[in-house]
Design a protein around this motif. Sequence first.
Motif, mmCIF file in Angstrom:
data_model
loop_
_atom_site.group_PDB
_atom_site.id
_atom_site.type_symbol
_atom_site.label_atom_id
_atom_site.label_comp_id
_atom_site.label_asym_id
_atom_site.label_seq_id
_atom_site.Cartn_x
_atom_site.Cartn_y
_atom_site.Cartn_z
ATOM 1 N N ILE A 179 0.892 -1.154 0.000
ATOM 2 C CA ILE A 179 0.000 0.000 0.000
ATOM 3 C C ILE A 179 0.931 1.204 0.000
ATOM 4 O O ILE A 179 1.755 1.345 0.907
ATOM 5 C CB ILE A 179 -0.920 0.000 1.232
ATOM 6 N N HIS A 180 0.837 2.055 -1.013
ATOM 7 C CA HIS A 180 1.870 3.072 -1.172
ATOM 8 C C HIS A 180 1.303 4.354 -1.739
ATOM 9 O O HIS A 180 0.117 4.449 -2.079
ATOM 10 C CB HIS A 180 3.000 2.541 -2.060
ATOM 11 N N GLY A 181 2.170 5.335 -1.872
ATOM 12 C CA GLY A 181 1.756 6.647 -2.327
ATOM 13 C C GLY A 181 1.934 6.858 -3.822
ATOM 14 O O GLY A 181 2.644 6.108 -4.498
ATOM 15 N N THR A 182 1.298 7.909 -4.301
ATOM 16 C CA THR A 182 1.460 8.360 -5.678
ATOM 17 C C THR A 182 1.109 9.840 -5.748
ATOM 18 O O THR A 182 0.332 10.338 -4.928
ATOM 19 C CB THR A 182 0.569 7.569 -6.660
ATOM 20 N N ALA A 183 1.686 10.523 -6.736
ATOM 21 C CA ALA A 183 1.326 11.914 -6.979
ATOM 22 C C ALA A 183 0.321 12.040 -8.117
ATOM 23 O O ALA A 183 -0.130 13.149 -8.427
ATOM 24 C CB ALA A 183 2.581 12.726 -7.308
ATOM 25 N N ASP A 184 -0.055 10.926 -8.719
ATOM 26 C CA ASP A 184 -0.910 10.921 -9.908
ATOM 27 C C ASP A 184 -2.383 10.810 -9.514
ATOM 28 O O ASP A 184 -2.921 9.712 -9.353
ATOM 29 C CB ASP A 184 -0.498 9.762 -10.818
ATOM 30 N N ALA A 185 -3.037 11.951 -9.386
ATOM 31 C CA ALA A 185 -4.444 11.953 -8.962
ATOM 32 C C ALA A 185 -5.334 11.252 -9.976
ATOM 33 O O ALA A 185 -6.355 10.659 -9.610
ATOM 34 C CB ALA A 185 -4.920 13.385 -8.738
ATOM 35 N N SER A 186 -4.969 11.297 -11.249
ATOM 36 C CA SER A 186 -5.817 10.693 -12.276
ATOM 37 C C SER A 186 -5.831 9.178 -12.206
ATOM 38 O O SER A 186 -6.698 8.533 -12.802
ATOM 39 C CB SER A 186 -5.359 11.133 -13.671
ATOM 40 N N SER A 187 -4.883 8.572 -11.461
ATOM 41 C CA SER A 187 -4.839 7.109 -11.346
ATOM 42 C C SER A 187 -5.732 6.571 -10.235
ATOM 43 O O SER A 187 -5.977 5.360 -10.164
ATOM 44 C CB SER A 187 -3.399 6.640 -11.111
ATOM 45 N N ILE A 188 -6.225 7.464 -9.371
ATOM 46 C CA ILE A 188 -7.087 7.017 -8.277
ATOM 47 C C ILE A 188 -8.465 6.657 -8.844
ATOM 48 O O ILE A 188 -9.058 7.402 -9.618
ATOM 49 C CB ILE A 188 -7.219 8.107 -7.199
#
Length: 220
Positions: A179-188
Amino acid sequence: MNNRDIWSKIVMKRRAFLTIGLLTPFAPSLLLAQEMPPGPVGTAAQRYAGIHGEQFDIPAVDTSLLPPEYQRQVVRHPTSEQPGTIIVDTQNRILYLVGEEGMAVRYGVGIGRDGFSWSGRALIKMKREWPTWTPPSEMIARQPELEPYRNGMAPGLDNPLGARALYLFEGGRDTLYRIHGTADASSIGMAVSSGCVRLLNQDVIDLYTRVPINTPVVVV
């Protein structure tokens, strides 16, 4: 001051503390109190503002790319799972952190694309801030361009694990799922990863502060 006035002040302070906990990723680990009302706490701009003072500055999220149902909020979510459990609902692209009295913190997630998803029960056995990402050999075989990272990609905003990672173990063995982070809001809300569960960096930092080692995780 009578007892009723004293109790009112205690409840108000407790509510304020919980509200701060949902607005900032730096709040200490806590579970939801039964008097916490459902719904978002603060504005989307507050919840997804840029974060400074980290190893790397985290930019603000463009919340126009994040539908309201995927924004962090408190919800009613009755379940037979114990408080403190993480539930990942892959069909609806939602992660719940189970609280008390049928309440939960809800986060939007991105999940593994077809053929790379995982389901089952696991425990969080490791937690890392700004982790190194090491692609498995099988992934490098599928994507030879990842060969330079066989021994690990340094932490940073471009690292696929983002600002935090929670490592899932099943039966004492590493599942290789995170379970990790991302800066890509469009992938949520999408099925785009190689099996891991991704949250926005602001959300994974918030979740990271709330869950200790040995937290149970249910992926359905």
